[in-house]
Design an enzyme around this catalytic site. Structure first.
Site, PDB file in Angstrom:
ATOM      1  N   TYR A  62       0.781  -1.235   0.000  1.00 55.90           N
ATOM      2  CA  TYR A  62       0.000   0.000   0.000  1.00 55.90           C
ATOM      3  C   TYR A  62       0.813   1.285   0.000  1.00 55.90           C
ATOM      4  O   TYR A  62       0.256   2.349  -0.242  1.00 55.90           O
ATOM      5  CB  TYR A  62      -0.962   0.014   1.190  1.00 55.90           C
ATOM      6  CG  TYR A  62      -2.136  -0.886   0.975  1.00 55.90           C
ATOM      7  CD1 TYR A  62      -3.282  -0.427   0.343  1.00 55.90           C
ATOM      8  CD2 TYR A  62      -2.096  -2.222   1.366  1.00 55.90           C
ATOM      9  CE1 TYR A  62      -4.357  -1.261   0.108  1.00 55.90           C
ATOM     10  CE2 TYR A  62      -3.167  -3.068   1.141  1.00 55.90           C
ATOM     11  CZ  TYR A  62      -4.293  -2.580   0.514  1.00 55.90           C
ATOM     12  OH  TYR A  62      -5.350  -3.408   0.274  1.00 55.90           O
ATOM     13  N   GLY A  94       2.888   4.014  -1.504  1.00 53.64           N
ATOM     14  CA  GLY A  94       3.194   4.469  -2.854  1.00 53.64           C
ATOM     15  C   GLY A  94       1.962   4.382  -3.729  1.00 53.64           C
ATOM     16  O   GLY A  94       0.831   4.458  -3.244  1.00 53.64           O
ATOM     17  N   GLY A 120      -1.151   3.354  -5.728  1.00 48.29           N
ATOM     18  CA  GLY A 120      -2.171   2.314  -5.641  1.00 48.29           C
ATOM     19  C   GLY A 120      -2.130   1.554  -4.336  1.00 48.29           C
ATOM     20  O   GLY A 120      -1.674   2.053  -3.324  1.00 48.29           O
ATOM     21  N   HIS A 169      -3.945   5.360   5.329  1.00 55.87           N
ATOM     22  CA  HIS A 169      -3.761   6.656   4.673  1.00 55.87           C
ATOM     23  C   HIS A 169      -4.457   6.673   3.313  1.00 55.87           C
ATOM     24  O   HIS A 169      -5.130   7.657   2.971  1.00 55.87           O
ATOM     25  CB  HIS A 169      -2.267   6.962   4.530  1.00 55.87           C
ATOM     26  CG  HIS A 169      -1.982   8.325   4.009  1.00 55.87           C
ATOM     27  ND1 HIS A 169      -1.505   8.541   2.743  1.00 55.87           N
ATOM     28  CD2 HIS A 169      -2.106   9.545   4.589  1.00 55.87           C
ATOM     29  CE1 HIS A 169      -1.346   9.845   2.560  1.00 55.87           C
ATOM     30  NE2 HIS A 169      -1.702  10.480   3.669  1.00 55.87           N
ATOM     31  N   ASP A 170      -4.321   5.599   2.539  1.00 56.38           N
ATOM     32  CA  ASP A 170      -5.023   5.506   1.253  1.00 56.38           C
ATOM     33  C   ASP A 170      -6.526   5.627   1.451  1.00 56.38           C
ATOM     34  O   ASP A 170      -7.211   6.342   0.715  1.00 56.38           O
ATOM     35  CB  ASP A 170      -4.723   4.177   0.556  1.00 56.38           C
ATOM     36  CG  ASP A 170      -3.326   4.101  -0.031  1.00 56.38           C
ATOM     37  OD1 ASP A 170      -2.572   5.091   0.049  1.00 56.38           O
ATOM     38  OD2 ASP A 170      -2.983   3.021  -0.565  1.00 56.38           O
ATOM     39  N   ASP A 207      -2.705  13.057   6.772  1.00 54.34           N
ATOM     40  CA  ASP A 207      -1.247  13.059   6.652  1.00 54.34           C
ATOM     41  C   ASP A 207      -0.569  13.007   8.018  1.00 54.34           C
ATOM     42  O   ASP A 207       0.426  12.294   8.198  1.00 54.34           O
ATOM     43  CB  ASP A 207      -0.783  14.288   5.873  1.00 54.34           C
ATOM     44  CG  ASP A 207      -1.130  14.221   4.389  1.00 54.34           C
ATOM     45  OD1 ASP A 207      -1.623  13.169   3.929  1.00 54.34           O
ATOM     46  OD2 ASP A 207      -0.905  15.232   3.692  1.00 54.34           O
TER      47      ASP A 207
END
EC number: 3.1.1.4
Length: 140
Positions: free
Chosen positions: A53, A55, A57, A73-74, A119
């Site tokens: 996960y 980076g 995609g 975070h995604d 973030d």
């Protein structure tokens, strides 16, 4: 800004630019990269390509605690887009880094506040999670 940080930012932006089927757009990862550096001595670029996960995609099962930080975070960025109708890659917010502590400042929109907290929480999670070298570029 330190030239090494600019190199990291450029590499992360390039790796993320292929994340969608639309034409690549400049992505705002400067603040996130700086947040990571606030409370972590590991270079920001080390996280891009870690596990499944971190980076561009993300799919499958996170390989460890650090990869779970990236998955969360995604998902947080996904919520920013769907619930708060904002683009987290273009959202500039105010924050402070003091002695390794991150604080989101008075952001005047829900979108800015939400993305800042995405973030901030990820940077704090990265700082606490162990980095296992063998999980870099290793999505099982």
């Amino acid at each position: 800004m330190n030239p090494a940080h600019l190199l990291v930012l450029a590499a992360v932006c390039i790796s993320l630019s292929g994340a969608s089927s639309i034409a690549p757009q400049p992505l705002n990862l400067i603040q996130f990269g700086n947040m990571i550096q606030c409370n972590n001595t590991r270079p920001s670029l080390d996280f891009s390509g870690y596990g499944c996960y971190c980076g561009r995609g993300g799919s499958g099962t996170p390989v460890d605690e650090l990869d779970r930080c990236c998955q969360v975070h995604d998902n947080c960025y996904g919520e920013a887009e769907t619930v708060h109708e904002c683009d987290p890659y273009w959202t500039f917010y105010s924050y402070e880094c003091s002695e390794g502590k991150l604080t989101c400042k008075d952001n005047n929109t829900k979108c800015k506040e939400f993305v800042c907290n995405c973030d901030r929480e990820a940077a704090n999670c990265f700082a606490k999670a162990p980095y296992i070298d063998s999980n870099y570029k290793n999505c099982k």
